[in-house]
Enzyme design. Structure first.
Site, PDB file in Angstrom:
ATOM      1  N   GLY A  40      29.370 -29.486 -16.501  1.00  0.00           N
ATOM      2  CA  GLY A  40      30.480 -30.390 -16.228  1.00  0.00           C
ATOM      3  C   GLY A  40      31.647 -29.991 -17.110  1.00  0.00           C
ATOM      4  N   ASN A  44      31.535 -29.800 -21.175  1.00  0.00           N
ATOM      5  CA  ASN A  44      31.675 -28.458 -21.751  1.00  0.00           C
ATOM      6  C   ASN A  44      32.852 -28.389 -22.720  1.00  0.00           C
ATOM      7  OD1 ASN A  44      29.515 -27.414 -20.350  1.00  0.00           O
ATOM      8  ND2 ASN A  44      30.731 -26.231 -18.905  1.00  0.00           N
ATOM      9  N   GLY A 220      44.146 -12.240 -20.787  1.00  0.00           N
ATOM     10  CA  GLY A 220      44.620 -13.130 -21.834  1.00  0.00           C
ATOM     11  C   GLY A 220      45.241 -14.388 -21.286  1.00  0.00           C
ATOM     12  N   ASP A 242      28.694 -13.091 -19.690  1.00  0.00           N
ATOM     13  CA  ASP A 242      28.688 -14.270 -18.820  1.00  0.00           C
ATOM     14  C   ASP A 242      30.001 -15.011 -19.041  1.00  0.00           C
ATOM     15  OD1 ASP A 242      28.313 -16.628 -17.444  1.00  0.00           O
ATOM     16  OD2 ASP A 242      26.304 -16.991 -18.201  1.00  0.00           O
ATOM     17  N   ALA A 245      31.518 -20.131 -18.671  1.00  0.00           N
ATOM     18  CA  ALA A 245      32.093 -21.214 -19.478  1.00  0.00           C
ATOM     19  C   ALA A 245      33.255 -20.747 -20.348  1.00  0.00           C
ATOM     20  CB  ALA A 245      31.015 -21.847 -20.350  1.00  0.00           C
ATOM     21  N   GLY A 247      36.384 -20.298 -19.688  1.00  0.00           N
ATOM     22  CA  GLY A 247      37.567 -21.122 -19.521  1.00  0.00           C
ATOM     23  C   GLY A 247      37.469 -22.438 -20.265  1.00  0.00           C
ATOM     24  N   ASP A 248      36.279 -23.034 -20.284  1.00  0.00           N
ATOM     25  CA  ASP A 248      36.095 -24.280 -21.031  1.00  0.00           C
ATOM     26  C   ASP A 248      36.172 -24.038 -22.531  1.00  0.00           C
ATOM     27  OD1 ASP A 248      35.799 -25.756 -18.697  1.00  0.00           O
ATOM     28  OD2 ASP A 248      33.630 -25.464 -18.632  1.00  0.00           O
ATOM     29  N   GLY A 289      24.300 -17.576 -20.969  1.00  0.00           N
ATOM     30  CA  GLY A 289      23.900 -18.963 -21.073  1.00  0.00           C
ATOM     31  C   GLY A 289      24.974 -19.963 -20.738  1.00  0.00           C
TER      32      GLY A 289
END
Length: 312
Positions: A40, A44, A220, A242, A245, A247-248, A289
């Site tokens: 979510g 996150n 960037g 990976d 996540a 962006g979070d 992960g």
């Protein structure tokens, strides 16, 4: 004193299956691996902010089920204040995710309890009013996003909106946003324009909000504001494992850096905050992960120092 960040947003449990190929309509394929991952965008980004050093509180909703307890436990383990996390009847939000060997995927999200976050109480308002930054996304009811932003504006709390998932935004929300964070696709949707060069997208968004951070993935980030500032910050060069996540991680760290450095008042501070956020996103992408790879402050600082040595 630590930066004080309040996140109002979603919490989902991601149910992830890997398989040799994705199924076609009506087809069943044999999967290879299954895992559950707390997710979510709201949760996150709250974890990302807490790991980046903020005093972070989360306002959201989970269901009265085992998934809800897992989501709550994940936030607590990261040091997030969950007094604003409701438990409501019914299921928690879930995302069903299939991933094939070429890294193609499908995602089906059932909002569950997130749809029940329809109002804010006095305690939520007090937390928002005491925060340096309110961080919002678009995975809970829009009326709640607008209400939270309105309470922040009334209290003098900076409003950072990550307009994801992409959606057109009403004028009453845009008028409350201090910093808009979007990727190139989201920027085009919010600005109601065709995809284009970053400079063009930034110009279009500045018609709507006073400050824009445009994330550019491995390239960037770019920044523009109505005072005429323009920045382009390169991302650290890494071997990405990976990026789910990343962006979070970027957005959570941006909120922390903005609160710590008073970026709204100082152009040099904005550049430093963007570098720090880029380092957070890259540090996250170096580990597998997804949300479990969200970096702590030491990891961000290490990559920041290695990449931007000599910069303020």
């Amino acid at each position: 004193m630590s930066a004080r960040v309040v996140v109002v947003g979603s919490a989902n449990l991601d149910l992830v299956v890997t398989a040799p190929q994705l199924p076609r309509p009506g087809e069943t394929v044999l999967g290879e691996d299954f895992r559950t991952v707390p997710g979510g965008k709201g949760a996150n980004q709250a974890v990302a902010a807490a790991r980046a050093g903020a005093d972070c509180a989360f306002v959201g909703a989970v269901g009265a089920d085992e998934f809800g307890q897992q989501l709550r436990d994940n936030l607590v383990a990261a040091g997030v204040d969950v007094r604003g996390l409701r438990t409501v009847p019914g299921p928690s939000g879930v995302a069903l995710i299939g991933v094939d060997r070429a890294a193609e995927n499908f995602i089906v999200v059932a909002p569950g309890a997130n749809a029940a976050l329809t109002d804010l109480d006095a305690a939520d308002g007090a937390a928002i009013g005491a925060a340096d930054v309110l961080l919002l996304q678009l995975e809970v009811p829009l009326t709640t996003v607008v209400e939270a932003a309105g309470r922040a504006r009334a209290a003098g709390t900076t409003v950072v909106l990550n307009a994801a998932p992409a959606a057109p935004l009403p004028a009453d929300l845009l008028g409350l946003v201090d910093v808009l964070v979007v990727n190139e696709h989201e920027a085009a949707v919010v600005a109601a324009t065709a995809p284009g060069e970053p400079a063009v997208l930034l110009d279009a968004l500045l018609e709507l909000v006073p400050r824009v951070v445009l994330t550019l993935g491995a390239r960037g980030a770019a920044y523009a504001d109505r005072r005429g500032a323009r920045l382009e910050i390169p991302a650290p060069r890494i071997a990405a494992v990976d990026t789910t996540a990343a962006g979070d991680a970027f957005t959570g760290a941006l909120a922390v850096g903005w609160a710590e450095r008073g970026a709204a008042r100082d152009g040099d501070a904005v550049a430093a905050v963007l570098r720090w956020a880029c380092a957070a996103g890259a540090a996250c992408a170096q580990r597998p992960g997804a949300s479990t790879a969200l970096p702590d402050r030491a990891a961000i600082e290490d990559l920041y120092a290695a990449t931007y040595r000599g910069a303020p």
